[in-house]
Design a protein around this motif. Sequence first.
Motif, PDB file in Angstrom:
ATOM      1  N   UNK A   1      -4.797  -4.479 -18.125  1.00  0.00           N
ATOM      2  CA  UNK A   1      -4.724  -3.359 -16.848  1.00  0.00           C
ATOM      3  C   UNK A   1      -4.372  -2.112 -17.074  1.00  0.00           C
ATOM      4  N   UNK A   2      -4.873  -1.155 -16.627  1.00  0.00           N
ATOM      5  CA  UNK A   2      -4.558   0.282 -16.215  1.00  0.00           C
ATOM      6  C   UNK A   2      -4.405   0.940 -14.981  1.00  0.00           C
ATOM      7  N   UNK A   3      -3.366   1.698 -14.685  1.00  0.00           N
ATOM      8  CA  UNK A   3      -3.108   2.277 -13.315  1.00  0.00           C
ATOM      9  C   UNK A   3      -3.064   3.741 -13.588  1.00  0.00           C
ATOM     10  N   UNK A   4      -3.645   4.383 -12.700  1.00  0.00           N
ATOM     11  CA  UNK A   4      -3.323   5.833 -12.387  1.00  0.00           C
ATOM     12  C   UNK A   4      -2.609   6.074 -11.100  1.00  0.00           C
ATOM     13  N   UNK A   5      -1.423   6.123 -11.104  1.00  0.00           N
ATOM     14  CA  UNK A   5      -1.003   5.819  -9.645  1.00  0.00           C
ATOM     15  C   UNK A   5      -0.969   7.257  -8.871  1.00  0.00           C
ATOM     16  N   UNK A   6      -0.366   7.172  -7.600  1.00  0.00           N
ATOM     17  CA  UNK A   6      -0.537   8.482  -6.801  1.00  0.00           C
ATOM     18  C   UNK A   6      -0.099   9.721  -7.252  1.00  0.00           C
ATOM     19  N   UNK A   7       0.761   9.719  -8.348  1.00  0.00           N
ATOM     20  CA  UNK A   7       1.443  11.004  -8.896  1.00  0.00           C
ATOM     21  C   UNK A   7       0.600  11.273 -10.093  1.00  0.00           C
ATOM     22  N   UNK A   8      -0.261  10.548 -10.506  1.00  0.00           N
ATOM     23  CA  UNK A   8      -1.039  11.085 -11.545  1.00  0.00           C
ATOM     24  C   UNK A   8      -0.705  10.370 -12.946  1.00  0.00           C
TER      25      UNK A   8
ATOM     26  N   UNK B   1      -7.589   2.003   2.441  1.00  0.00           N
ATOM     27  CA  UNK B   1      -6.569   3.097   2.958  1.00  0.00           C
ATOM     28  C   UNK B   1      -5.281   2.343   2.931  1.00  0.00           C
ATOM     29  N   UNK B   2      -4.142   3.024   2.447  1.00  0.00           N
ATOM     30  CA  UNK B   2      -3.124   2.306   2.399  1.00  0.00           C
ATOM     31  C   UNK B   2      -1.917   3.103   3.055  1.00  0.00           C
ATOM     32  N   UNK B   3      -1.115   2.112   3.716  1.00  0.00           N
ATOM     33  CA  UNK B   3       0.068   2.749   4.681  1.00  0.00           C
ATOM     34  C   UNK B   3       1.526   2.086   4.050  1.00  0.00           C
ATOM     35  N   UNK B   4       2.243   2.802   3.622  1.00  0.00           N
ATOM     36  CA  UNK B   4       3.611   2.161   3.544  1.00  0.00           C
ATOM     37  C   UNK B   4       4.706   3.399   3.545  1.00  0.00           C
ATOM     38  N   UNK B   5       5.764   2.962   4.202  1.00  0.00           N
ATOM     39  CA  UNK B   5       6.956   3.678   4.341  1.00  0.00           C
ATOM     40  C   UNK B   5       6.565   5.229   4.601  1.00  0.00           C
ATOM     41  N   UNK B   6       5.605   5.334   5.516  1.00  0.00           N
ATOM     42  CA  UNK B   6       5.116   6.453   6.236  1.00  0.00           C
ATOM     43  C   UNK B   6       4.136   7.408   5.289  1.00  0.00           C
ATOM     44  N   UNK B   7       3.787   6.759   4.165  1.00  0.00           N
ATOM     45  CA  UNK B   7       2.953   7.579   3.430  1.00  0.00           C
ATOM     46  C   UNK B   7       1.600   6.851   3.267  1.00  0.00           C
ATOM     47  N   UNK B   8       0.580   7.744   3.152  1.00  0.00           N
ATOM     48  CA  UNK B   8      -0.777   7.268   3.146  1.00  0.00           C
ATOM     49  C   UNK B   8      -1.530   7.799   1.808  1.00  0.00           C
ATOM     50  N   UNK B   9      -2.377   6.698   1.489  1.00  0.00           N
ATOM     51  CA  UNK B   9      -3.245   7.018   0.196  1.00  0.00           C
ATOM     52  C   UNK B   9      -4.456   6.268   0.231  1.00  0.00           C
TER      53      UNK B   9
ATOM     54  N   UNK C   1      -8.369 -11.301 -11.715  1.00  0.00           N
ATOM     55  CA  UNK C   1      -7.313 -10.489 -11.838  1.00  0.00           C
ATOM     56  C   UNK C   1      -7.431  -8.935 -11.747  1.00  0.00           C
ATOM     57  N   UNK C   2      -6.670  -8.200 -11.527  1.00  0.00           N
ATOM     58  CA  UNK C   2      -6.613  -6.878 -11.249  1.00  0.00           C
ATOM     59  C   UNK C   2      -6.671  -6.002 -12.595  1.00  0.00           C
ATOM     60  N   UNK C   3      -7.857  -5.360 -12.713  1.00  0.00           N
ATOM     61  CA  UNK C   3      -8.059  -4.865 -14.213  1.00  0.00           C
ATOM     62  C   UNK C   3      -7.736  -3.188 -14.109  1.00  0.00           C
ATOM     63  N   UNK C   4      -7.995  -2.715 -12.977  1.00  0.00           N
ATOM     64  CA  UNK C   4      -7.695  -1.190 -12.737  1.00  0.00           C
ATOM     65  C   UNK C   4      -7.364  -0.824 -11.519  1.00  0.00           C
ATOM     66  N   UNK C   5      -6.498   0.142 -11.416  1.00  0.00           N
ATOM     67  CA  UNK C   5      -5.962   0.644  -9.869  1.00  0.00           C
ATOM     68  C   UNK C   5      -5.878   2.225 -10.018  1.00  0.00           C
ATOM     69  N   UNK C   6      -6.028   2.870  -8.911  1.00  0.00           N
ATOM     70  CA  UNK C   6      -5.922   4.099  -8.929  1.00  0.00           C
ATOM     71  C   UNK C   6      -5.556   4.371  -7.468  1.00  0.00           C
ATOM     72  N   UNK C   7      -4.714   5.138  -7.222  1.00  0.00           N
ATOM     73  CA  UNK C   7      -4.161   5.890  -5.914  1.00  0.00           C
ATOM     74  C   UNK C   7      -4.275   7.319  -5.988  1.00  0.00           C
ATOM     75  N   UNK C   8      -4.435   7.719  -4.547  1.00  0.00           N
ATOM     76  CA  UNK C   8      -4.927   9.077  -4.264  1.00  0.00           C
ATOM     77  C   UNK C   8      -3.944   9.494  -2.910  1.00  0.00           C
ATOM     78  N   UNK C   9      -2.829  10.323  -3.065  1.00  0.00           N
ATOM     79  CA  UNK C   9      -2.419  10.629  -1.646  1.00  0.00           C
ATOM     80  C   UNK C   9      -3.179  11.285  -0.596  1.00  0.00           C
ATOM     81  N   UNK C  10      -3.091  10.904   0.612  1.00  0.00           N
ATOM     82  CA  UNK C  10      -3.734  11.428   1.877  1.00  0.00           C
ATOM     83  C   UNK C  10      -2.706  12.672   2.340  1.00  0.00           C
ATOM     84  N   UNK C  11      -3.013  13.640   2.216  1.00  0.00           N
ATOM     85  CA  UNK C  11      -2.230  14.858   2.771  1.00  0.00           C
ATOM     86  C   UNK C  11      -2.211  15.077   4.487  1.00  0.00           C
TER      87      UNK C  11
END
Length: 280
Positions: free
Chosen positions: A199-206, A248-256, A270-280
Motif C-alpha cells: 500500500x501507498x497513500x498520498x494524503x490530502x496534504x501531499x 467525494x468525502x465529508x468529515x469534520x467539516x472538510x471535503x475532499x 485489499x486497498x493498494x493505493x489511496x489519494x486524497x485532494x482537498x476541495x476548497x
Amino acid sequence: MTGPEIDLDMLADAMHDQNEVSYFSPKTFKVYPEFLLDDASGSLEQFGEDADAHDHLLLVDTVPGSTSHIDMERFALLVPDEDVRDRMESAMSGRGGFRRFRDLVDEGPPELAPLWRRFETCRRHRRAAEWLRDVDAIDDTTADALVAQCDAEYDAVDAELAARQNADLATVIALERELSTPAVRSDRVRLAELVHEDFVEINAGGVIRDRAKTITAILNDDVRSEPRIMHEEVATRLADDLIEIRWRSERAGQSSMRTSLWRRGPNGWQNLRHQGTPIK
C-alpha cells in the motif's frame, strides 16, 4: 438440457470432431463412429432389436474448424471486464489459440471456467439441434424447443457474468465504506486485513506514506471517531483483480475527492493505493 431420447452431447461431439467420420441413426437417435461400422460382422449388434436402423444412417456433418474460434469470440464479448476481454482476444489469435484461450480461462477468476463451459455447451447443443432439424430427424416444434433451451442458457451465462462483475464492484465499495468507519479505524487487526502490504497513500496534504505509516497515522488520528461520509461513489474495474473507486468525502467539516485502488489476492480485496485532494 434434453430428454434421454436425444443425446445432444454425443451428436455435438461428432459434429466438432475433425478427425473421425460419424453417422447418426434417426431410428435410435444414436451416433456411430465409422470405425465401429467398418467391421461388418459386428456392426449390426450395436443396433440391438432395431437392426434395420443400420440402413438409415445419416452422415454427420462436421462444423468448420473456425467454429470454435467464433464461440471464443462470442464468449469474450460477454465478459464485462475490458482487461480480461483484451487478454482473451490476444490469446485466441494465431496458431494454438484455442489452447491458450482455455488456459487463460482456467487460470482466470474461478467463476470464469464453469461459465465458459456452460456457454460452449449451449452453443454446441444449438448447432446439434439445428442439424437434427435440417435432416428432418426432429420436427420444427421439437427443434424450436431445444433451440429455445440453448438460447435461455446463453442468456443465463450472459446475466451471470454481468452479475458477478457488479457483485465485485459492490463488494469493494462496501469495503471502502468499512475502511472509513470509526470502528475499523481504531482496529489495528482489521486495518491490517484491509490494507495491502504494498500500500501507498498520498494524503490530502501531499504526504506519501507506506502501509505501516498509514496504519499508525489512522490509529493516532485525533478525529478518527468522526465518521467519513462517502458521496458520489464510482467504481471501475481496471483489470480482473484491480478496481478503482472515486468518491467525494465529508468529515469534520472538510471535503475532499478521493481515489482508491483495490486489488484482489489470496486474502481477498485489499486497498493498494489511496489519494486524497482537498476541495476548497
